[in-house]
Design an enzyme around this catalytic site. Structure first.
Site, mmCIF file in Angstrom:
data_model
loop_
_atom_site.group_PDB
_atom_site.id
_atom_site.type_symbol
_atom_site.label_atom_id
_atom_site.label_comp_id
_atom_site.label_asym_id
_atom_site.label_seq_id
_atom_site.Cartn_x
_atom_site.Cartn_y
_atom_site.Cartn_z
ATOM 1 N N ASP A 111 0.823 -1.102 -0.048
ATOM 2 C CA ASP A 111 0.079 0.080 -0.134
ATOM 3 C C ASP A 111 1.065 1.396 -0.125
ATOM 4 O O ASP A 111 1.596 1.696 1.062
ATOM 5 C CB ASP A 111 -0.930 -0.117 1.140
ATOM 6 C CG ASP A 111 -1.749 1.011 1.216
ATOM 7 O OD1 ASP A 111 -2.878 0.886 0.625
ATOM 8 O OD2 ASP A 111 -1.541 2.190 1.753
ATOM 9 N N GLU B 299 2.112 5.166 -0.414
ATOM 10 C CA GLU B 299 1.858 6.519 -0.047
ATOM 11 C C GLU B 299 2.420 7.274 -0.952
ATOM 12 O O GLU B 299 3.590 6.918 -1.346
ATOM 13 C CB GLU B 299 2.027 6.669 1.418
ATOM 14 C CG GLU B 299 1.398 6.115 2.657
ATOM 15 C CD GLU B 299 -0.101 6.056 2.269
ATOM 16 O OE1 GLU B 299 -0.849 7.180 1.971
ATOM 17 O OE2 GLU B 299 -0.798 4.938 2.337
ATOM 18 N N ALA B 300 1.841 8.427 -1.501
ATOM 19 C CA ALA B 300 2.440 9.285 -2.430
ATOM 20 C C ALA B 300 2.310 10.709 -2.084
ATOM 21 O O ALA B 300 1.322 11.070 -1.163
ATOM 22 C CB ALA B 300 1.729 9.012 -3.770
ATOM 23 N N HIS C 214 -3.804 5.937 6.549
ATOM 24 C CA HIS C 214 -2.939 6.525 5.443
ATOM 25 C C HIS C 214 -1.428 6.455 6.034
ATOM 26 O O HIS C 214 -0.510 7.033 5.324
ATOM 27 C CB HIS C 214 -3.428 7.916 5.183
ATOM 28 C CG HIS C 214 -4.754 8.220 4.904
ATOM 29 N ND1 HIS C 214 -5.241 7.731 3.611
ATOM 30 C CD2 HIS C 214 -5.734 8.728 5.315
ATOM 31 C CE1 HIS C 214 -6.491 7.887 3.344
ATOM 32 N NE2 HIS C 214 -6.895 8.573 4.503
ATOM 33 N N ASP D 128 -2.407 1.394 -6.543
ATOM 34 C CA ASP D 128 -1.047 1.084 -5.909
ATOM 35 C C ASP D 128 -0.046 0.721 -7.165
ATOM 36 O O ASP D 128 0.868 1.256 -7.497
ATOM 37 C CB ASP D 128 -1.102 0.094 -4.966
ATOM 38 C CG ASP D 128 -1.722 0.831 -3.912
ATOM 39 O OD1 ASP D 128 -1.141 1.391 -3.117
ATOM 40 O OD2 ASP D 128 -2.823 0.469 -3.569
ATOM 41 N N ASP E 198 -1.831 0.646 6.865
ATOM 42 C CA ASP E 198 -2.881 0.304 5.810
ATOM 43 C C ASP E 198 -2.625 -0.863 5.454
ATOM 44 O O ASP E 198 -3.645 -1.765 5.312
ATOM 45 C CB ASP E 198 -2.575 1.415 4.567
ATOM 46 C CG ASP E 198 -3.458 2.779 4.958
ATOM 47 O OD1 ASP E 198 -4.205 3.048 6.007
ATOM 48 O OD2 ASP E 198 -3.530 3.620 4.013
#
Ligand code: AMP
Ligand code: MG
Length: 337
Positions: A122, A124-125, A281, A222, A286
């Site tokens: 998962d 994050e960006a 998040h 993703d 996550d």
């Protein structure tokens, strides 16, 4: 506020670029451009076997139960009695099906997971409060949570933060959303360096060599958006080993027969009678929570098939008729030309 993950498809899913041309998830193109996966059903079993009549009768009896009766039955059978009606119904049906097939010659392998390990990812960006459609998300957290499908436990995890290069400064919104600070990404390695470490970690686990494994994500973004965009920005090819995965939202919707609106992470957890554990998040938290859902589904008898892939740079559905193959042995992808 809607997360970009609430939309089921990557915004740029149809744009095929030159660099993607040879990249295919399956040589015989058994993946489908549109459509969804059918719910799992016995494929090679002999349906004339009386066991299927018994299963149908058990299913009918379960369909006539209310939620309290289903919960009481779960308690009696020493099954988990948490969850909403749809979940309890599926749990009981799966239980009876497994029990009946176990004692029947019509058994076709139901009840066995297809993979030794499942890697939950998962990302994050980087983001803004209202991401414009052409916003270039850069990966800032790369977590992997490893599920052993035999013990049904989380057995290990990998996590690294990633330094964004195009937009090195995180927005205030992004820091608040993900809990990832500017310092954390400033001190992190760039994506290609982190990917190299992730590949080594997967190799150490002998995934794709000694053990059959696949990836699992919460939605299509993703792999279909974040990883795809990041590989372009980092000028590397999309990793072959990450070309197919299980989109748990699809699997969950099909297995428990619930609408897509009920397949958001928090909703899936709550409908299974669980609470989110950790910080929403955070990529690692996550991933752990997604893994908890996957483990629950495996316990309820869902076999978790690969249902999405990248094919020639496009996101596709993998039909239930496609052969079940584990992901390729992990290798660092080549540089783009
Ligand atoms: P998630 O896995 O739901 O934490 O989301 C993955 C990434 O999507 C985040 O790191 C953000 O880049 C982006 N994202 C998620 N939710 C939002 C939101 N509400 N607004 C803007 N971007 C978001
Ligand atoms: Mg996340």
């Amino acid at each position: 506020m809607e997360s970009p993950k609430e939309t089921s498809q990557p915004a740029n899913k149809s744009s095929t670029t030159e660099g993607d041309q040879e990249e295919q998830c399956c040589p015989n193109a058994s993946c489908e451009k549109n459509g969804d996966q059918d719910p799992p059903s016995p494929k090679q079993g002999d349906f004339s076997d009386p066991v299927y009549k018994e299963i149908a009768m058990a299913n009918g009896a379960i369909n006539r139960m209310n939620r309290d009766e289903m919960r009481a039955k779960c308690v009696e059978l020493k099954l988990d009695s948490r969850g909403v009606k749809d979940v309890l119904r599926k749990r009981l049906k799966s239980y009876y099906k497994r029990q009946k097939l176990m004692h029947s010659t019509a058994a076709d392998g139901n009840g066995h997971a297809y993979f030794d390990y499942i890697c939950v990812v998962d990302f994050e960006a980087t983001c803004e409060e209202n991401n414009p459609p052409d916003y270039l998300h850069e990966i800032i957290e790369f977590p992997i949570v490893l599920i052993h499908t035999r013990t049904l436990e989380i057995v290990d995890s990998f996590q690294e933060y990633v330094k964004p290069v195009v937009n090195p400064k995180l927005s205030e919104f992004c820091v608040k959303l993900t809990g990832i600070s500017q310092k954390m990404v400033d001190e992190a390695k760039t994506f290609d360096q982190v990917l190299k470490r992730a590949v080594s970690w997967l190799q150490e686990k002998e995934l794709g060599t000694k053990y059959k494994y696949t990836f699992l994500t919460d939605g299509s973004w993703d792999m279909g958006k974040f990883l795809r965009t990041q590989c372009k920005l980092s000028q590397i090819r999309f990793p072959q080993f990450a070309r197919k995965w299980i989109n748990i939202r699809k699997s969950y919707g099909n297995f428990y027969k619930v609408a897509r609106t009920q397949t958001k992470l928090i909703c899936m957890l709550e409908n299974l009678g669980m609470q989110y554990d950790g910080r929403p998040h955070s990529g690692l938290d996550d991933s752990r929570n997604i893994a908890r859902i996957a483990i629950h589904m495996l316990k309820d008898g869902c076999q978790l098939r690969v249902n999405e892939c990248m094919h020639s740079g496009e996101l596709r559905s993998v039909p239930i008729s496609a052969p079940i193959e584990g992901a390729l042995a992990p290798q660092m992808p080549k540089k783009r030309d």
